[in-house]
Design a protein around this motif. Sequence first.
Motif, PDB file in Angstrom:
ATOM      1  N   ILE A 141     -17.674   0.351  35.705  1.00 34.90           N
ATOM      2  CA  ILE A 141     -18.795   0.222  34.771  1.00 34.90           C
ATOM      3  C   ILE A 141     -18.711  -1.100  34.026  1.00 34.90           C
ATOM      4  O   ILE A 141     -19.707  -1.814  33.873  1.00 34.90           O
ATOM      5  N   LEU A 142     -17.518  -1.464  33.575  1.00 30.45           N
ATOM      6  CA  LEU A 142     -17.353  -2.712  32.831  1.00 30.45           C
ATOM      7  C   LEU A 142     -17.532  -3.940  33.715  1.00 30.45           C
ATOM      8  O   LEU A 142     -18.018  -4.970  33.252  1.00 30.45           O
ATOM      9  N   SER A 143     -17.148  -3.839  34.984  1.00 29.19           N
ATOM     10  CA  SER A 143     -17.283  -5.003  35.870  1.00 29.19           C
ATOM     11  C   SER A 143     -18.726  -5.197  36.341  1.00 29.19           C
ATOM     12  O   SER A 143     -19.118  -6.304  36.673  1.00 29.19           O
ATOM     13  N   GLN A 144     -19.489  -4.133  36.376  1.00 26.58           N
ATOM     14  CA  GLN A 144     -20.908  -4.193  36.765  1.00 26.58           C
ATOM     15  C   GLN A 144     -21.721  -3.716  35.569  1.00 26.58           C
ATOM     16  O   GLN A 144     -22.086  -2.542  35.486  1.00 26.58           O
ATOM     17  N   ILE A 145     -21.975  -4.590  34.638  1.00 26.16           N
ATOM     18  CA  ILE A 145     -22.616  -4.228  33.375  1.00 26.16           C
ATOM     19  C   ILE A 145     -23.934  -3.489  33.595  1.00 26.16           C
ATOM     20  O   ILE A 145     -24.365  -2.694  32.772  1.00 26.16           O
ATOM     21  N   TYR A 146     -24.545  -3.704  34.743  1.00 25.66           N
ATOM     22  CA  TYR A 146     -25.788  -3.021  35.092  1.00 25.66           C
ATOM     23  C   TYR A 146     -25.598  -1.503  35.106  1.00 25.66           C
ATOM     24  O   TYR A 146     -26.526  -0.735  34.857  1.00 25.66           O
ATOM     25  N   TYR A 147     -24.365  -1.032  35.392  1.00 33.22           N
ATOM     26  CA  TYR A 147     -24.091   0.404  35.420  1.00 33.22           C
ATOM     27  C   TYR A 147     -24.312   1.062  34.053  1.00 33.22           C
ATOM     28  O   TYR A 147     -24.506   2.262  33.976  1.00 33.22           O
ATOM     29  N   LEU A 148     -24.253   0.264  32.989  1.00 35.94           N
ATOM     30  CA  LEU A 148     -24.468   0.831  31.655  1.00 35.94           C
ATOM     31  C   LEU A 148     -25.893   1.361  31.481  1.00 35.94           C
ATOM     32  O   LEU A 148     -26.161   2.124  30.564  1.00 35.94           O
ATOM     33  N   GLY A 199     -19.077   7.722  27.946  1.00 29.79           N
ATOM     34  CA  GLY A 199     -19.736   6.735  27.085  1.00 29.79           C
ATOM     35  C   GLY A 199     -18.978   6.525  25.789  1.00 29.79           C
ATOM     36  O   GLY A 199     -18.876   5.403  25.289  1.00 29.79           O
ATOM     37  N   SER A 200     -18.428   7.592  25.254  1.00 30.96           N
ATOM     38  CA  SER A 200     -17.642   7.496  24.022  1.00 30.96           C
ATOM     39  C   SER A 200     -16.368   6.671  24.234  1.00 30.96           C
ATOM     40  O   SER A 200     -15.984   5.865  23.386  1.00 30.96           O
ATOM     41  N   ILE A 201     -15.725   6.876  25.368  1.00 31.86           N
ATOM     42  CA  ILE A 201     -14.519   6.094  25.687  1.00 31.86           C
ATOM     43  C   ILE A 201     -14.887   4.614  25.812  1.00 31.86           C
ATOM     44  O   ILE A 201     -14.196   3.744  25.275  1.00 31.86           O
ATOM     45  N   LEU A 202     -15.986   4.335  26.503  1.00 25.22           N
ATOM     46  CA  LEU A 202     -16.446   2.952  26.639  1.00 25.22           C
ATOM     47  C   LEU A 202     -16.730   2.331  25.275  1.00 25.22           C
ATOM     48  O   LEU A 202     -16.339   1.196  25.009  1.00 25.22           O
ATOM     49  N   ASP A 203     -17.416   3.078  24.417  1.00 24.93           N
ATOM     50  CA  ASP A 203     -17.721   2.571  23.075  1.00 24.93           C
ATOM     51  C   ASP A 203     -16.451   2.224  22.307  1.00 24.93           C
ATOM     52  O   ASP A 203     -16.370   1.185  21.664  1.00 24.93           O
ATOM     53  N   ARG A 204     -15.457   3.087  22.386  1.00 23.49           N
ATOM     54  CA  ARG A 204     -14.213   2.850  21.646  1.00 23.49           C
ATOM     55  C   ARG A 204     -13.433   1.665  22.208  1.00 23.49           C
ATOM     56  O   ARG A 204     -12.662   1.038  21.503  1.00 23.49           O
TER      57      ARG A 204
END
Length: 103
Positions: free
Chosen positions: A44-51, A88-93
């Motif tokens: 998800i982080l490497s392909q920001i489009y996945y967000l 999503g919460s993990i990503l936010d943190r």
Amino acid sequence: QLEDIIYKKMKRGKACDIYQLTVEHIQNCGPQAKIAILNLLNSILSQIYYLTCSQLKTGLGTALHKGKGKPADKSETYRRITVTPHIGSILDRYIDPLTERIF
């Protein structure tokens, strides 16, 4: 950082997310599942489009009565809560400290 986030920053005993997962599920899953979660997060982080993926953004909203003797028939005595996926919460943190430094 995944271990730090799921054990130190996420609160236990909270409601499950929209996929019926709790923080305890993530904390107590095996090492292979944690590696799969980490790989998903890295993708998800490497392909920001996945967000933009709806599975990360989907949430369940509901009204919660504030209590404390407030009348149940008044809309202002309720607050809206939204339950979103734990991924999503993990990503936010993970992202929040990085973006705070930038801003």
